[in-house]
Design a protein around this motif. Sequence first.
Motif, PDB file in Angstrom:
ATOM      1  N   GLY A   3      39.366  17.977   2.099  1.00  0.00           N
ATOM      2  CA  GLY A   3      38.205  17.121   2.793  1.00  0.00           C
ATOM      3  C   GLY A   3      38.293  17.305   4.183  1.00  0.00           C
ATOM      4  O   GLY A   3      39.028  16.586   4.642  1.00  0.00           O
ATOM      5  N   LYS A  58      40.990  19.363  -9.374  1.00  0.00           N
ATOM      6  CA  LYS A  58      40.202  19.826  -8.086  1.00  0.00           C
ATOM      7  C   LYS A  58      40.510  21.558  -8.321  1.00  0.00           C
ATOM      8  O   LYS A  58      39.453  22.344  -7.182  1.00  0.00           O
ATOM      9  CB  LYS A  58      42.060  19.895  -7.425  1.00  0.00           C
ATOM     10  N   TYR A  59      40.898  22.410  -9.344  1.00  0.00           N
ATOM     11  CA  TYR A  59      40.385  23.710  -9.252  1.00  0.00           C
ATOM     12  C   TYR A  59      39.887  23.802 -10.667  1.00  0.00           C
ATOM     13  O   TYR A  59      40.450  22.929 -11.770  1.00  0.00           O
ATOM     14  CB  TYR A  59      41.753  24.551  -8.964  1.00  0.00           C
ATOM     15  N   PHE A  74      33.467  25.786  -2.829  1.00  0.00           N
ATOM     16  CA  PHE A  74      34.394  24.467  -3.046  1.00  0.00           C
ATOM     17  C   PHE A  74      33.607  23.442  -2.735  1.00  0.00           C
ATOM     18  O   PHE A  74      32.381  24.021  -1.878  1.00  0.00           O
ATOM     19  CB  PHE A  74      35.060  24.763  -1.030  1.00  0.00           C
ATOM     20  N   ASN A  77      42.352  23.212   2.253  1.00  0.00           N
ATOM     21  CA  ASN A  77      42.056  22.557   0.584  1.00  0.00           C
ATOM     22  C   ASN A  77      41.600  21.093   0.470  1.00  0.00           C
ATOM     23  O   ASN A  77      41.848  20.474  -0.690  1.00  0.00           O
ATOM     24  CB  ASN A  77      42.562  23.463   0.262  1.00  0.00           C
ATOM     25  N   ARG A  93      37.119  23.262  -5.885  1.00  0.00           N
ATOM     26  CA  ARG A  93      37.123  24.192  -5.733  1.00  0.00           C
ATOM     27  C   ARG A  93      37.037  25.528  -7.435  1.00  0.00           C
ATOM     28  O   ARG A  93      37.579  25.039  -8.197  1.00  0.00           O
ATOM     29  CB  ARG A  93      38.077  25.143  -5.649  1.00  0.00           C
ATOM     30  N   LEU A 102      32.143  19.524  -2.088  1.00  0.00           N
ATOM     31  CA  LEU A 102      32.892  18.220  -1.564  1.00  0.00           C
ATOM     32  C   LEU A 102      31.514  17.006  -1.570  1.00  0.00           C
ATOM     33  O   LEU A 102      30.141  17.563  -1.460  1.00  0.00           O
ATOM     34  CB  LEU A 102      32.868  18.575   0.083  1.00  0.00           C
TER      35      LEU A 102
END
Lengths: 114, 115
Positions: free
Chosen positions: B43, A9-10, A88, B41, A110, A90
């Motif tokens: 999608g 996630k990070y 970020f 944060n 991120r 996706l």
Amino acid sequence: DGGITQSPKYLFRKEGQNVTLSCEQNLNHDAMYWYRQDPGQGLRLIYYSQIVNDFQKGDIAEGYSVSREKKESFPLTVTSAQKNPTAFYLCASSSGTGGSYEQYFGPGTRLTVT
Amino acid sequence: AQSVTQLGSHVSVSEGALVLLRCNYSSSVPPYLFWYVQYPNQGLQLLLKYTSAATLVKGINGFEAEFKKSETSFHLTKPSAHMSDAAEYFCAVSDRETGGFKTIFGAGTRLFVKA
């Protein structure tokens, strides 16, 4: 549950290091995409793949690389050549590439590079 | 070439008020149009899509959008805002020539809902 997973996630990296972002889908979709999202700029397409072992550059491919060895996986590598990698990221997939197909998105990664 | 313009990077409404998020597109051929929602944060999630079957499209969470060819618009509306609608909304366009992988996203509109 069917869906798209992105990990981690990070992610934090030092400048000059390559980093690979994971994207996996169990929707049996043929097409997969990587986008970059920066505040106020919407989504910009980095790479897309319509089928296994094939992929094409999007609008901002410089400094990035991808592979598509399996239908369910589409990892993105951010190389040290990417001048401003903090963003970020996706991943998305769709069942086809005709214009009417909506895209399904993962939760995003991120990336912070210092 | 395709393009999407979302008017207003930020929109603020009171709870219970009408939500109107504006989207104008440019496409040389009949377009496919989409609205997506993104919570912080996370999608994007599809709200609704237009594929020429009907000009008024109903989506999830009480949202709807109307395709107006003469105005090249696809504005998103909801009659009564709820606190849970606070998010960022993206309009997107693709067309029959270039296919889904050429989906173009707008810059987004952040919706604030006041109690």
